[in-house]
Design a protein around this motif. Structure first.
Motif, PDB file in Angstrom:
ATOM      1  N   GLU A  34      49.438  37.293  46.586  1.00  0.00           N
ATOM      2  CA  GLU A  34      49.852  36.110  46.119  1.00  0.00           C
ATOM      3  C   GLU A  34      49.324  34.831  46.360  1.00  0.00           C
ATOM      4  O   GLU A  34      50.146  33.835  46.472  1.00  0.00           O
ATOM      5  CB  GLU A  34      51.197  35.176  46.598  1.00  0.00           C
ATOM      6  N   VAL A  36      47.183  32.226  45.684  1.00  0.00           N
ATOM      7  CA  VAL A  36      47.088  31.276  44.680  1.00  0.00           C
ATOM      8  C   VAL A  36      46.860  30.116  45.065  1.00  0.00           C
ATOM      9  O   VAL A  36      45.433  29.820  44.123  1.00  0.00           O
ATOM     10  CB  VAL A  36      48.163  31.385  43.312  1.00  0.00           C
ATOM     11  N   HIS A  39      43.275  30.630  46.118  1.00  0.00           N
ATOM     12  CA  HIS A  39      41.969  30.448  45.751  1.00  0.00           C
ATOM     13  C   HIS A  39      41.588  29.945  44.893  1.00  0.00           C
ATOM     14  O   HIS A  39      40.184  30.254  44.357  1.00  0.00           O
ATOM     15  CB  HIS A  39      42.992  32.141  44.061  1.00  0.00           C
ATOM     16  N   ASP A  40      42.719  29.045  44.393  1.00  0.00           N
ATOM     17  CA  ASP A  40      41.687  27.895  43.169  1.00  0.00           C
ATOM     18  C   ASP A  40      41.277  27.203  44.471  1.00  0.00           C
ATOM     19  O   ASP A  40      40.520  26.437  43.657  1.00  0.00           O
ATOM     20  CB  ASP A  40      43.432  27.688  42.605  1.00  0.00           C
ATOM     21  N   HIS A  56      39.937  35.600  39.214  1.00  0.00           N
ATOM     22  CA  HIS A  56      40.671  36.607  38.763  1.00  0.00           C
ATOM     23  C   HIS A  56      39.232  37.562  38.576  1.00  0.00           C
ATOM     24  O   HIS A  56      40.040  38.368  37.538  1.00  0.00           O
ATOM     25  CB  HIS A  56      41.575  36.393  37.928  1.00  0.00           C
ATOM     26  N   ASP A  61      44.351  39.230  40.492  1.00  0.00           N
ATOM     27  CA  ASP A  61      44.651  37.814  40.342  1.00  0.00           C
ATOM     28  C   ASP A  61      43.916  36.579  41.046  1.00  0.00           C
ATOM     29  O   ASP A  61      43.824  35.803  41.138  1.00  0.00           O
ATOM     30  CB  ASP A  61      46.830  37.762  40.020  1.00  0.00           C
ATOM     31  N   THR A  62      44.337  37.168  42.062  1.00  0.00           N
ATOM     32  CA  THR A  62      43.945  36.495  42.920  1.00  0.00           C
ATOM     33  C   THR A  62      42.255  36.785  43.706  1.00  0.00           C
ATOM     34  O   THR A  62      42.119  36.378  45.261  1.00  0.00           O
ATOM     35  CB  THR A  62      44.957  36.031  44.231  1.00  0.00           C
TER      36      THR A  62
END
Ligand SMILES: [Zn+2]
Ligand SMILES: [Zn+2]
Length: 402
Positions: A34, A36, A39-40, A56, A61-62
């Motif tokens: 999770e 996020v 990651h960003d 991704h 996703d991360t």
């Protein structure tokens, strides 16, 4: 050999532009899979530095990755950034991200300046604390074609200083770990009116737990078994029809771990048998022990010495912790260096509030920059020197056979 000045200019720009935002990863701890914000943030910093980023990546996703170079050997820097429930970055994985970003950006600028052959990749590796993101990434082929993988992990200052007078270790012996989920099914009943009609799934948990406690007396001191009850009755007026416990076994090497896990399973089956419950035992993640690479450890140790940092080549003792990077170390030559950061409370290792606090300080951030530079220089050695690379491969082959 690139000089400190060549490395310094790229890192200075990175620190100036990005240190505040990297701090936000610590301020916003995120759990496995999770991550996020982390990651960003890391993707945005790489893009601002001119890299094309795959967000991704590899079906996660991360996860993310960015690369530099088109010919030569390939080095992968692993960036972790997941945190723990309730206690935030108490393992300091925000710092692992900083050190690996530093290593990637520093080495990219050196490769650009020198025109030397060499390929490098930064790989965002989520979910180290729970689940094992690197196991997913290995399966998805993220490490395919790579020649070495590099990363680092923070530890409290006193851990190495008090025993060895050093500020870390190039090589750390982390133990293997196997996680099992035990789900019990019984039958609910009224605990006062007709308890004889119930099959008590809480008793199965207690019986299994007690069996494991008895087993501990005959366990080797280097082994561990521990658990968390994750599904327990919330009411006293219902005999529990369902419970679940997550167990973890640890042992220095996989062979002994398999035997220990079998003994754990026997303890749990005995608890189910005694109480008449059904037991469903599921495999959760299994992390291999961490292989040491003598050549890579020596290179990193020498580079840290150039920055006046005295680190052990290899910690002689096992650390009672595990990492999904263990499996990476079996797949290709790898280094997982340990570096120290100051912690206010003595005796604290990790997974404690004091370490969370320590992982958010500027001094810890600055230490990561030095560690990142030394990871970059170690990777440079493997890219530019055939003999060093061949020695690292030979060490890896030997360690796998031990
Ligand atoms: Zn941890
Ligand atoms: Zn950790």
């Amino acid at each position: 050999m690139p000089g400190p000045e060549e490395i310094k200019s790229s890192i200075d720009a990175f620190v100036e532009k990005s240190s505040k935002r990297l701090g936000e990863i610590w301020e916003n701890p995120e759990l496995a899979y999770e991550e996020v914000i982390a990651h960003d943030t890391l993707c945005a910093i790489l893009e601002e530095n001119g890299f094309q980023v795959t967000r991704h990546a590899h079906g996660l996703d991360t996860s993310f990755e960015a690369s530099f170079g088109s010919r030569g050997r390939l080095m992968i820097f692993c960036a972790e950034y997941d945190a723990l429930p309730d206690i935030g970055h108490a393992c300091g994985h925000n710092l692992i991200g900083v050190a690996s970003m530093t290593a990637f950006l520093a080495l990219a600028s050196v490769l650009k300046a020198t025109g030397q052959p060499g390929r490098i990749k930064i790989l965002g590796t989520p979910a180290e604390e729970h689940g094992g993101g690197k196991l997913d990434l290995l399966k998805a082929g993220a490490f395919d074609g790579a020649d070495a993988a590099l990363m680092s992990h923070p530890m409290p200052h006193h851990y190495y200083h008090d025993k060895h007078g050093s500020v870390g270790a190039a090589g750390a012996r982390l133990v293997a770990k196997h996680s099992k989920l035990a789900e019990y099914k019984g039958r609910t009943a009224h605990p006062a009116a007709n308890p004889w009609d119930g099959v008590n799934a809480l008793d199965a948990v207690v019986a299994g737990y007690n069996n494991v406690s008895l087993m501990r007396q005959q366990m080797h001191p280097a082994q561990r078994v521990h658990c968390a009850i994750i599904d327990a009755p919330k009411r006293t007026n219902i005999i529990a029809g369902q419970t679940a416990v997550s167990w973890q076994c640890r042992s220095p090497k996989m062979d002994d771990l398999r035997k220990l896990t079998e003994r754990l399973c026997s303890c749990l089956h005995a608890g189910a048998l005694a109480t008449g419950c059904q037991l469903d035992l599921k495999d959760e993640s299994a992390y291999s022990d961490l292989l040491l690479n003598d050549t890579l450890c020596g290179l990193y140790q020498d580079h840290m010495a150039r920055y006046s940092q005295n680190v052990l080549k290899a910690d002689p003792e096992y650390i009672q912790a595990s990492t999904d990077f263990g499996d990476v170390s079996y797949a290709l030559p790898a280094i997982h260096a340990m570096f120290c950061i100051p912690v206010k409370e003595k005796g604290v290792v990790t997974h404690h509030w004091s370490f969370t606090e320590a992982a958010g300080t500027d001094v810890a951030f600055q230490i990561c920059l030095t560690v990142g530079k030394c990871l970059a220089l170690s990777a440079w050695d493997l890219l530019s020197d055939d003999r060093k690379y061949e020695a690292a491969v030979a060490d890896w082959k030997n360690a796998r056979c031990e």
